[in-house]
Design a protein around this motif. Structure first.
Motif, PDB file in Angstrom:
ATOM      1  N   TYR A 173       0.849  -1.193   0.000  1.00 49.75           N
ATOM      2  CA  TYR A 173       0.000   0.000   0.000  1.00 49.75           C
ATOM      3  C   TYR A 173       0.890   1.251   0.000  1.00 49.75           C
ATOM      4  N   GLN A 174       0.490   2.247  -0.786  1.00 50.94           N
ATOM      5  CA  GLN A 174       1.249   3.480  -0.892  1.00 50.94           C
ATOM      6  C   GLN A 174       0.400   4.658  -0.396  1.00 50.94           C
ATOM      7  N   PRO A 175       1.002   5.597   0.365  1.00 50.33           N
ATOM      8  CA  PRO A 175       0.246   6.765   0.822  1.00 50.33           C
ATOM      9  C   PRO A 175      -0.107   7.680  -0.356  1.00 50.33           C
ATOM     10  N   ILE A 176      -1.355   8.116  -0.408  1.00 45.47           N
ATOM     11  CA  ILE A 176      -1.781   8.986  -1.514  1.00 45.47           C
ATOM     12  C   ILE A 176      -2.420  10.287  -1.024  1.00 45.47           C
ATOM     13  N   GLY A 177      -2.652  10.425   0.271  1.00 40.07           N
ATOM     14  CA  GLY A 177      -3.254  11.656   0.761  1.00 40.07           C
ATOM     15  C   GLY A 177      -3.231  11.736   2.269  1.00 40.07           C
ATOM     16  N   ARG A 178      -3.184  12.968   2.775  1.00 45.93           N
ATOM     17  CA  ARG A 178      -3.215  13.207   4.229  1.00 45.93           C
ATOM     18  C   ARG A 178      -4.065  14.434   4.502  1.00 45.93           C
ATOM     19  N   GLN A 179      -4.825  14.370   5.578  1.00 42.82           N
ATOM     20  CA  GLN A 179      -5.692  15.485   5.944  1.00 42.82           C
ATOM     21  C   GLN A 179      -5.779  15.602   7.457  1.00 42.82           C
ATOM     22  N   ASP A 180      -5.758  16.835   7.946  1.00 42.36           N
ATOM     23  CA  ASP A 180      -5.907  17.094   9.377  1.00 42.36           C
ATOM     24  C   ASP A 180      -7.267  17.721   9.653  1.00 42.36           C
ATOM     25  N   PHE A 181      -7.951  17.218  10.664  1.00 47.84           N
ATOM     26  CA  PHE A 181      -9.145  17.849  11.222  1.00 47.84           C
ATOM     27  C   PHE A 181      -8.755  18.402  12.586  1.00 47.84           C
ATOM     28  N   ASN A 182      -8.904  19.717  12.788  1.00 50.99           N
ATOM     29  CA  ASN A 182      -8.570  20.247  14.104  1.00 50.99           C
ATOM     30  C   ASN A 182      -9.700  19.946  15.092  1.00 50.99           C
ATOM     31  N   ALA A 183      -9.488  20.313  16.345  1.00 50.22           N
ATOM     32  CA  ALA A 183     -10.440  19.953  17.397  1.00 50.22           C
ATOM     33  C   ALA A 183     -11.825  20.529  17.127  1.00 50.22           C
ATOM     34  N   ASP A 184     -11.883  21.780  16.669  1.00 47.72           N
ATOM     35  CA  ASP A 184     -13.182  22.401  16.407  1.00 47.72           C
ATOM     36  C   ASP A 184     -13.907  21.711  15.258  1.00 47.72           C
ATOM     37  N   ASP A 185     -13.153  21.347  14.216  1.00 46.92           N
ATOM     38  CA  ASP A 185     -13.762  20.667  13.067  1.00 46.92           C
ATOM     39  C   ASP A 185     -14.386  19.345  13.484  1.00 46.92           C
ATOM     40  N   ILE A 186     -13.618  18.524  14.173  1.00 44.44           N
ATOM     41  CA  ILE A 186     -14.102  17.189  14.509  1.00 44.44           C
ATOM     42  C   ILE A 186     -15.196  17.242  15.570  1.00 44.44           C
ATOM     43  N   ARG A 187     -15.145  18.241  16.456  1.00 41.24           N
ATOM     44  CA  ARG A 187     -16.177  18.361  17.485  1.00 41.24           C
ATOM     45  C   ARG A 187     -17.509  18.787  16.880  1.00 41.24           C
ATOM     46  N   SER A 188     -17.467  19.437  15.726  1.00 42.72           N
ATOM     47  CA  SER A 188     -18.707  19.857  15.067  1.00 42.72           C
ATOM     48  C   SER A 188     -19.563  18.669  14.648  1.00 42.72           C
ATOM     49  N   VAL A 189     -18.945  17.487  14.533  1.00 46.07           N
ATOM     50  CA  VAL A 189     -19.702  16.291  14.155  1.00 46.07           C
ATOM     51  C   VAL A 189     -20.722  15.921  15.232  1.00 46.07           C
ATOM     52  N   LEU A 190     -20.533  16.405  16.465  1.00 47.47           N
ATOM     53  CA  LEU A 190     -21.479  16.108  17.540  1.00 47.47           C
ATOM     54  C   LEU A 190     -22.856  16.700  17.254  1.00 47.47           C
ATOM     55  N   THR A 191     -22.885  17.843  16.567  1.00 45.32           N
ATOM     56  CA  THR A 191     -24.156  18.533  16.331  1.00 45.32           C
ATOM     57  C   THR A 191     -24.539  18.615  14.861  1.00 45.32           C
ATOM     58  N   ASN A 192     -23.619  18.323  13.959  1.00 49.99           N
ATOM     59  CA  ASN A 192     -23.895  18.396  12.527  1.00 49.99           C
ATOM     60  C   ASN A 192     -23.805  17.012  11.899  1.00 49.99           C
ATOM     61  N   THR A 193     -24.608  16.789  10.845  1.00 51.57           N
ATOM     62  CA  THR A 193     -24.581  15.489  10.182  1.00 51.57           C
ATOM     63  C   THR A 193     -23.278  15.252   9.440  1.00 51.57           C
ATOM     64  N   PHE A 194     -22.635  16.331   8.966  1.00 46.63           N
ATOM     65  CA  PHE A 194     -21.302  16.178   8.382  1.00 46.63           C
ATOM     66  C   PHE A 194     -20.574  17.500   8.402  1.00 46.63           C
ATOM     67  N   VAL A 195     -19.260  17.443   8.318  1.00 44.15           N
ATOM     68  CA  VAL A 195     -18.414  18.629   8.325  1.00 44.15           C
ATOM     69  C   VAL A 195     -17.371  18.468   7.234  1.00 44.15           C
ATOM     70  N   SER A 196     -17.395  19.357   6.244  1.00 44.64           N
ATOM     71  CA  SER A 196     -16.406  19.338   5.163  1.00 44.64           C
ATOM     72  C   SER A 196     -15.405  20.462   5.384  1.00 44.64           C
ATOM     73  N   ILE A 197     -14.153  20.190   5.059  1.00 42.17           N
ATOM     74  CA  ILE A 197     -13.113  21.195   5.248  1.00 42.17           C
ATOM     75  C   ILE A 197     -12.239  21.284   4.007  1.00 42.17           C
ATOM     76  N   VAL A 198     -11.506  22.398   3.907  1.00 42.99           N
ATOM     77  CA  VAL A 198     -10.559  22.590   2.813  1.00 42.99           C
ATOM     78  C   VAL A 198      -9.369  21.673   3.043  1.00 42.99           C
ATOM     79  N   SER A 199      -8.867  21.075   1.977  1.00 40.54           N
ATOM     80  CA  SER A 199      -7.758  20.137   2.118  1.00 40.54           C
ATOM     81  C   SER A 199      -6.538  20.819   2.724  1.00 40.54           C
ATOM     82  N   THR A 200      -5.800  20.066   3.513  1.00 34.40           N
ATOM     83  CA  THR A 200      -4.595  20.591   4.151  1.00 34.40           C
ATOM     84  C   THR A 200      -3.616  21.132   3.125  1.00 34.40           C
TER      85      THR A 200
END
Length: 214
Positions: A173-200
């Motif tokens: 397997y070869q790495p093809i992508g990496r993305q970071d979700f910060n604490a605020d982004d990932i915590r938004s999943v608690l109240t939202n059905t989904f959270v999209s962010i700009v690629s790192t």
């Protein structure tokens, strides 16, 4: 040196013919047999809320495109997504279905929204013809390989996603992508059905440009 020059002078026709043959073989290999590494574009990184024991958890959807710049067909066997949070959570996800985020959003609280958002199984293995671009028609929804463990957005801080692909170009397997979700982004999943962010990758380069424009 003189003997070498004499050899060249007396055999120049044969040498030119040999060089022409080598050039033809190289050209033949490049135009018909060169495999070449594929190019993957990974975008629309999205954290999707899924309920586990009635508690909101995070799974992920990614739009993936692959370009075969080789001269022979490319086989894409599999994708694997690994999520790791700063609080020690580690979850490995596999590609399961094509996911229509627009449908998921429009359906609101419909009880059948999960089924309506699914647009078929992920078509793997996949064959991409030489010089062709294949774009999965919808983002790929990744679900945990162990079927139960998902990232808990209530406790996770920064979450790093590493996406891997396995093709016929490499055994591993070869790495093809990496993305970071910060604490605020990932915590938004608690109240939202989904959270999209700009690629790192995009946001990091954009910040560099903004610094030069000041």
């Amino acid at each position: 040196m003189r003997s070498f020059l004499q050899f060249i002078a007396s055999n120049w026709k044969e040498i030119i013919a040999l060089l022409a043959l080598i050039l033809s073989l190289v050209n033949l290999w490049y135009n018909f047999f060169l495999k070449g590494d594929p190019i993957f574009a990974c975008s629309r990184w999205t954290a999707v809320q899924m309920l586990s024991n009635q508690a909101p958890r995070a799974t992920f959807a990614i739009q993936i495109s692959v370009y075969n710049r080789g001269k022979v067909s490319l086989q894409v066997y599999d994708f694997v997504l690994h999520a790791k949070s700063d609080d020690g959570q580690k979850v490995t996800y596999e590609p399961v279905v094509l996911w229509d985020l627009r449908q998921w959003l429009e359906d609101g609280n419909r009880p059948d929204k999960v089924g309506r958002a699914q647009k078929g199984m992920v078509p793997l293995p996949l064959i991409v013809s030489p010089g062709q671009l294949y774009d999965f028609s919808y983002p790929i929804l990744f679900l945990p390989i162990d079927k139960t463990t998902l990232i808990d957005p209530a406790t996770a801080k920064k979450v790093t996603l590493d996406l891997y692909a396995r093709t016929d170009r490499e055994e591993e397997y070869q790495p093809i992508g990496r993305q970071d979700f910060n604490a605020d982004d990932i915590r938004s999943v608690l109240t939202n059905t989904f959270v999209s962010i700009v690629s790192t990758e995009s946001s990091s380069k954009r910040q560099e440009l903004l610094e030069t424009l000041k």
